[in-house]
Design an enzyme around this catalytic site. Sequence first.
Site, PDB file in Angstrom:
ATOM      1  CE  LYS A   1     -29.457  42.207   9.803  1.00 51.09           C
ATOM      2  NZ  LYS A   1     -30.119  42.256   8.561  1.00 51.09           N
TER       3      LYS A   1
ATOM      4  CG  ASP B   1     -31.520  44.691  17.348  1.00 50.02           C
ATOM      5  OD1 ASP B   1     -30.802  43.756  16.930  1.00 50.02           O
ATOM      6  OD2 ASP B   1     -32.444  45.192  16.677  1.00 50.02           O
TER       7      ASP B   1
ATOM      8  CD1 TRP C   1     -33.226  47.801  11.278  1.00 53.83           C
ATOM      9  CD2 TRP C   1     -35.117  46.685  11.763  1.00 53.83           C
ATOM     10  NE1 TRP C   1     -33.627  47.127  10.155  1.00 53.83           N
ATOM     11  CE2 TRP C   1     -34.774  46.442  10.416  1.00 53.83           C
ATOM     12  CE3 TRP C   1     -36.268  46.100  12.283  1.00 53.83           C
ATOM     13  CZ2 TRP C   1     -35.542  45.612   9.588  1.00 53.83           C
ATOM     14  CZ3 TRP C   1     -37.038  45.283  11.460  1.00 53.83           C
ATOM     15  CH2 TRP C   1     -36.670  45.048  10.133  1.00 53.83           C
TER      16      TRP C   1
HETATM   17  N1  PMP Z   1     -32.820  44.682  14.152  1.00 55.26           N
HETATM   18  C1  PMP Z   1     -31.906  45.026  13.230  1.00 55.26           C
HETATM   19  C2  PMP Z   1     -30.789  45.943  13.631  1.00 55.26           C
HETATM   20  C3  PMP Z   1     -32.003  44.527  11.935  1.00 55.26           C
HETATM   21  O1  PMP Z   1     -31.087  44.863  11.015  1.00 55.26           O
HETATM   22  C4  PMP Z   1     -33.060  43.657  11.603  1.00 55.26           C
HETATM   23  C5  PMP Z   1     -33.211  43.030  10.246  1.00 55.26           C
HETATM   24  N2  PMP Z   1     -32.601  43.612   9.208  1.00 55.26           N
HETATM   25  C6  PMP Z   1     -34.011  43.352  12.582  1.00 55.26           C
HETATM   26  C7  PMP Z   1     -33.847  43.867  13.851  1.00 55.26           C
HETATM   27  C8  PMP Z   1     -35.178  42.445  12.305  1.00 55.26           C
HETATM   28  O2  PMP Z   1     -34.690  41.171  12.241  1.00 55.26           O
HETATM   29  P1  PMP Z   1     -35.609  39.914  11.911  1.00 55.26           P
HETATM   30  O3  PMP Z   1     -35.966  40.024  10.467  1.00 55.26           O
HETATM   31  O4  PMP Z   1     -34.692  38.775  12.218  1.00 55.26           O
HETATM   32  O5  PMP Z   1     -36.789  39.970  12.781  1.00 55.26           O
END
Ligand code: PMP
Length: 378
Positions: free
Chosen positions: A214, A190, A120
Amino acid sequence: MTIVGPVLWDRPVYASHMSSRIFNFSAGPAVMPLPVLEQAQRELVTLPGVGMSVMEISHRSKTFEDLLNGAIADIRELANVPSHYRLLMLQGGASLQFSMVPMNLLSSGSTADYIDTGTWADKAIKEATRVGRVNVTGSTKASNYNRIPAARELTLTPGAAYVHITSNNTIEGTQWHTLPDTGDVPLVADASSDIFSRPTDIGRFGLIYAGAQKNLGPSGVTLVIVREDLLSRSRADLPTMLSYKVQSDNNSLYNTPNTFGVYILGLTMKWLKSLGGLAAIARLNERKASTLYAEVDRTGFYRGTAEKASRSLMNVTFRLPSEALEKEFEKAATKTGLDGLKGHRLVGGMRASIYNAFPEEGVAALVQFMREFERTKG
Ligand code: PMP
């Protein structure tokens, strides 16, 4: 569910759902607090005193504004958010924040530092690179992202626009346990997969963002906590919806928000408060994670993929002696009502996501299952 036996039955809250609810280890969307689901169920058709569903009311109504402002006030109280921070409830997921952060905070001529600790983080870097100048100041990619870099491994750019971290790496199962010291440079996190899982000093951050699915509620809401002075960096020529300043000036009501999502997020915050807040949930999360890691480490049959000092309390990643056994483990676990344990395809193995709402009984059930599996297959 037979392996859980009487452990659950003395908890009436689970008893009524024993026949249908399983233990959900999904990384997200993830398990929600049962009392929240039950309250939403009771109130789905008619919000008390309103005569309509929350999904049927105007986002400009006083009822909805009260829900939104109530959720914001509860977050402020829970996380002790200083008054010079604004809270936004946006859409587009954490992924849109990968773009919004640099669009708003990174002016041309300056550099943003990013620390590359996982899949991510890498996506955040790729999006920021489309917007402006990025310096990857540290990366643990060479070791498959199995750890968080030490402070001495980071070479921060003096005068950077901000430093971006991913506080919990959902896929790799690592988590920052000590924040990097960025001096006067705003720290941006994030926190999608560990927000409000423990007390956090919000004052250490310039901006925190998290997709809700989450620890906060259902998908479709993204929480942004931003220090007020940073709003002045939002250029006036930004696309309107992508401007933190516009969103903040309009209390996240520039357009129609995810009203149902905000409502559920609000209930989830009330649930968290009722448990005793972030200190209480942190104790519970530590207990759950240490029970599970103790089993992972017990004999060597299971093998944690993250370095011990970097282990995540939210996503516990581990492998078995062979891929064949991993497949078998996952299949058998699913059969006993332990769902969602398959690791991300990039890491392989198993991943048990044990967010705030994941019950301690589920960890006990998994440990029991792991022992039994090792006894018969080890
Ligand atoms: N950052 C992290 C740390 C994540 O775990 C996730 C999704 N699992 C995301 C970003 C992406 O999130 P979204 O699907 O809400 O765009």
